[in-house]
Design a protein around this motif. Structure first.
Motif, PDB file in Angstrom:
ATOM      1  N   PHE A  91      52.843  -1.851 -22.978  1.00  0.00           N
ATOM      2  CA  PHE A  91      52.086  -2.065 -21.762  1.00  0.00           C
ATOM      3  C   PHE A  91      50.603  -2.109 -22.082  1.00  0.00           C
ATOM      4  CE2 PHE A  91      52.477   2.486 -22.107  1.00  0.00           C
ATOM      5  CZ  PHE A  91      51.321   3.035 -21.548  1.00  0.00           C
ATOM      6  N   THR A  92      49.859  -2.742 -21.201  1.00  0.00           N
ATOM      7  CA  THR A  92      48.418  -2.861 -21.369  1.00  0.00           C
ATOM      8  C   THR A  92      47.712  -2.239 -20.183  1.00  0.00           C
ATOM      9  OG1 THR A  92      48.304  -4.999 -20.261  1.00  0.00           O
ATOM     10  CG2 THR A  92      48.610  -5.021 -22.654  1.00  0.00           C
ATOM     11  N   CYS A  93      46.521  -1.749 -20.438  1.00  0.00           N
ATOM     12  CA  CYS A  93      45.643  -1.236 -19.394  1.00  0.00           C
ATOM     13  C   CYS A  93      44.251  -1.741 -19.714  1.00  0.00           C
ATOM     14  CB  CYS A  93      45.665   0.288 -19.362  1.00  0.00           C
ATOM     15  SG  CYS A  93      44.456   0.971 -18.190  1.00  0.00           S
ATOM     16  N   THR A  94      43.665  -2.478 -18.795  1.00  0.00           N
ATOM     17  CA  THR A  94      42.308  -2.969 -18.952  1.00  0.00           C
ATOM     18  C   THR A  94      41.500  -2.492 -17.748  1.00  0.00           C
ATOM     19  OG1 THR A  94      43.112  -4.931 -20.100  1.00  0.00           O
ATOM     20  CG2 THR A  94      40.858  -5.015 -19.269  1.00  0.00           C
ATOM     21  N   ILE A  95      40.376  -1.872 -18.027  1.00  0.00           N
ATOM     22  CA  ILE A  95      39.480  -1.364 -16.985  1.00  0.00           C
ATOM     23  C   ILE A  95      38.149  -2.048 -17.228  1.00  0.00           C
ATOM     24  CG2 ILE A  95      38.361   0.712 -16.071  1.00  0.00           C
ATOM     25  CD1 ILE A  95      40.712   2.235 -17.654  1.00  0.00           C
ATOM     26  N   TRP A  96      37.599  -2.707 -16.217  1.00  0.00           N
ATOM     27  CA  TRP A  96      36.357  -3.438 -16.454  1.00  0.00           C
ATOM     28  C   TRP A  96      35.593  -3.734 -15.181  1.00  0.00           C
ATOM     29  CZ3 TRP A  96      40.718  -5.939 -15.297  1.00  0.00           C
ATOM     30  CH2 TRP A  96      40.652  -7.130 -14.599  1.00  0.00           C
ATOM     31  N   ARG A  97      34.328  -4.075 -15.387  1.00  0.00           N
ATOM     32  CA  ARG A  97      33.474  -4.556 -14.306  1.00  0.00           C
ATOM     33  C   ARG A  97      33.475  -6.078 -14.393  1.00  0.00           C
ATOM     34  NH1 ARG A  97      27.592  -5.063 -12.586  1.00  0.00           N
ATOM     35  NH2 ARG A  97      27.862  -4.843 -10.329  1.00  0.00           N
ATOM     36  N   PRO A  98      34.065  -6.751 -13.390  1.00  0.00           N
ATOM     37  CA  PRO A  98      34.185  -8.211 -13.445  1.00  0.00           C
ATOM     38  C   PRO A  98      32.851  -8.955 -13.563  1.00  0.00           C
ATOM     39  CG  PRO A  98      35.603  -7.323 -11.732  1.00  0.00           C
ATOM     40  CD  PRO A  98      34.746  -6.197 -12.224  1.00  0.00           C
ATOM     41  N   GLN A  99      31.762  -8.349 -13.110  1.00  0.00           N
ATOM     42  CA  GLN A  99      30.452  -9.001 -13.189  1.00  0.00           C
ATOM     43  C   GLN A  99      29.833  -8.889 -14.576  1.00  0.00           C
ATOM     44  OE1 GLN A  99      31.353  -6.891 -10.724  1.00  0.00           O
ATOM     45  NE2 GLN A  99      31.620  -8.440  -9.141  1.00  0.00           N
ATOM     46  N   GLY A 100      30.554  -8.327 -15.525  1.00  0.00           N
ATOM     47  CA  GLY A 100      30.078  -8.279 -16.909  1.00  0.00           C
ATOM     48  C   GLY A 100      29.447  -6.969 -17.307  1.00  0.00           C
ATOM     49  N   LYS A 101      28.228  -6.719 -16.896  1.00  0.00           N
ATOM     50  CA  LYS A 101      27.503  -5.526 -17.335  1.00  0.00           C
ATOM     51  C   LYS A 101      27.384  -4.520 -16.201  1.00  0.00           C
ATOM     52  CE  LYS A 101      23.451  -3.943 -19.784  1.00  0.00           C
ATOM     53  NZ  LYS A 101      24.137  -2.797 -20.287  1.00  0.00           N
ATOM     54  N   SER A 102      27.656  -3.280 -16.526  1.00  0.00           N
ATOM     55  CA  SER A 102      27.436  -2.198 -15.569  1.00  0.00           C
ATOM     56  C   SER A 102      25.988  -1.739 -15.691  1.00  0.00           C
ATOM     57  CB  SER A 102      28.365  -1.022 -15.861  1.00  0.00           C
ATOM     58  OG  SER A 102      28.032   0.068 -15.028  1.00  0.00           O
ATOM     59  N   TYR A 103      25.404  -1.413 -14.562  1.00  0.00           N
ATOM     60  CA  TYR A 103      24.036  -0.902 -14.564  1.00  0.00           C
ATOM     61  C   TYR A 103      24.005   0.610 -14.379  1.00  0.00           C
ATOM     62  CZ  TYR A 103      22.878  -5.740 -14.652  1.00  0.00           C
ATOM     63  OH  TYR A 103      22.780  -7.042 -15.047  1.00  0.00           O
ATOM     64  N   LEU A 104      25.174   1.218 -14.409  1.00  0.00           N
ATOM     65  CA  LEU A 104      25.253   2.668 -14.308  1.00  0.00           C
ATOM     66  C   LEU A 104      25.092   3.295 -15.696  1.00  0.00           C
ATOM     67  CD1 LEU A 104      28.230   3.001 -11.808  1.00  0.00           C
ATOM     68  CD2 LEU A 104      25.787   3.217 -11.323  1.00  0.00           C
ATOM     69  N   TYR A 105      24.636   4.518 -15.692  1.00  0.00           N
ATOM     70  CA  TYR A 105      24.436   5.296 -16.914  1.00  0.00           C
ATOM     71  C   TYR A 105      25.609   6.279 -16.981  1.00  0.00           C
ATOM     72  CZ  TYR A 105      22.041   8.741 -19.909  1.00  0.00           C
ATOM     73  OH  TYR A 105      21.706   9.617 -20.906  1.00  0.00           O
ATOM     74  N   PHE A 106      26.564   6.013 -17.873  1.00  0.00           N
ATOM     75  CA  PHE A 106      27.755   6.852 -17.981  1.00  0.00           C
ATOM     76  C   PHE A 106      27.453   8.077 -18.845  1.00  0.00           C
ATOM     77  CE2 PHE A 106      29.564   3.005 -16.483  1.00  0.00           C
ATOM     78  CZ  PHE A 106      30.689   3.372 -15.772  1.00  0.00           C
TER      79      PHE A 106
END
Length: 174
Positions: A91-106
């Protein structure tokens, strides 16, 4: 047992191709893979630890869990996609922001799977968008275990936009 060297992209083109080949073999041809389940969710800043999870497979056999804390900006729309091979052994799991770059500071992140062991895991500071490609985190910024891809405290530079996991089903005892 030592982790296989192909668990993460070593930065070279050969490693990338080996990883893509592994994923292709693991998931078989497109017609042999179940339609992925994609769910949108908000990634929220504020420094509080949040968790989002989704199940997939027969009887919701597999689970992908994304735990994070971030600062700055406002909520961002992210997506989690899960799919299984036709025989339900991968199985696969992909987590992402569709707009490309996140501007949050993780300040932290962890993507973990239940029901299987990770064969491939990768984290990206920028996800592919329009004509731009994925930009992987440096190897020292994250780690891959049998069940999780997570930040490395002190080395993670706080940029995250995508996580990819390919896992093999855990063996069930008779």
């Amino acid at each position: 047992m030592a982790a296989p060297s192909w668990r993460r992209d070593g930065g070279g083109c050969g490693s990338l191709w080996a990883t893509l080949l592994l994923a292709a073999v693991a998931l078989r041809p497109a017609e042999a893979v179940s339609e992925p389940t994609t769910v949108a969710f908000d990634v929220r800043p504020g420094g509080v630890v949040h968790t989002f999870s989704q199940n997939v497979g027969p009887g919701d056999k597999y689970t992908c869990i994304f735990t994070y804390a971030s600062q700055g900006g406002t909520n961002e729309k992210w997506q989690m996609s899960l799919g299984t091979s036709e025989d339900h052994q991968h199985f696969t799991c992909t987590i992402w922001r569709p707009q490309g770059k996140s501007y949050l500071y993780f300040t932290q992140f962890k993507a973990e799977v239940r029901g299987g062991e990770i064969e491939y895991g990768m984290a990206y500071s920028k996800a592919a968008f329009e004509r731009e490609s994925d930009v992987p985190l440096k190897n020292e910024e994250f780690e891959v275990s049998k069940t999780a891809v997570s930040h490395r405290p002190g080395a993670f530079k706080s940029e995250l936009s995508k996580l990819v996991i390919v896992a093999k089903a855990s063996r069930s005892e008779l």
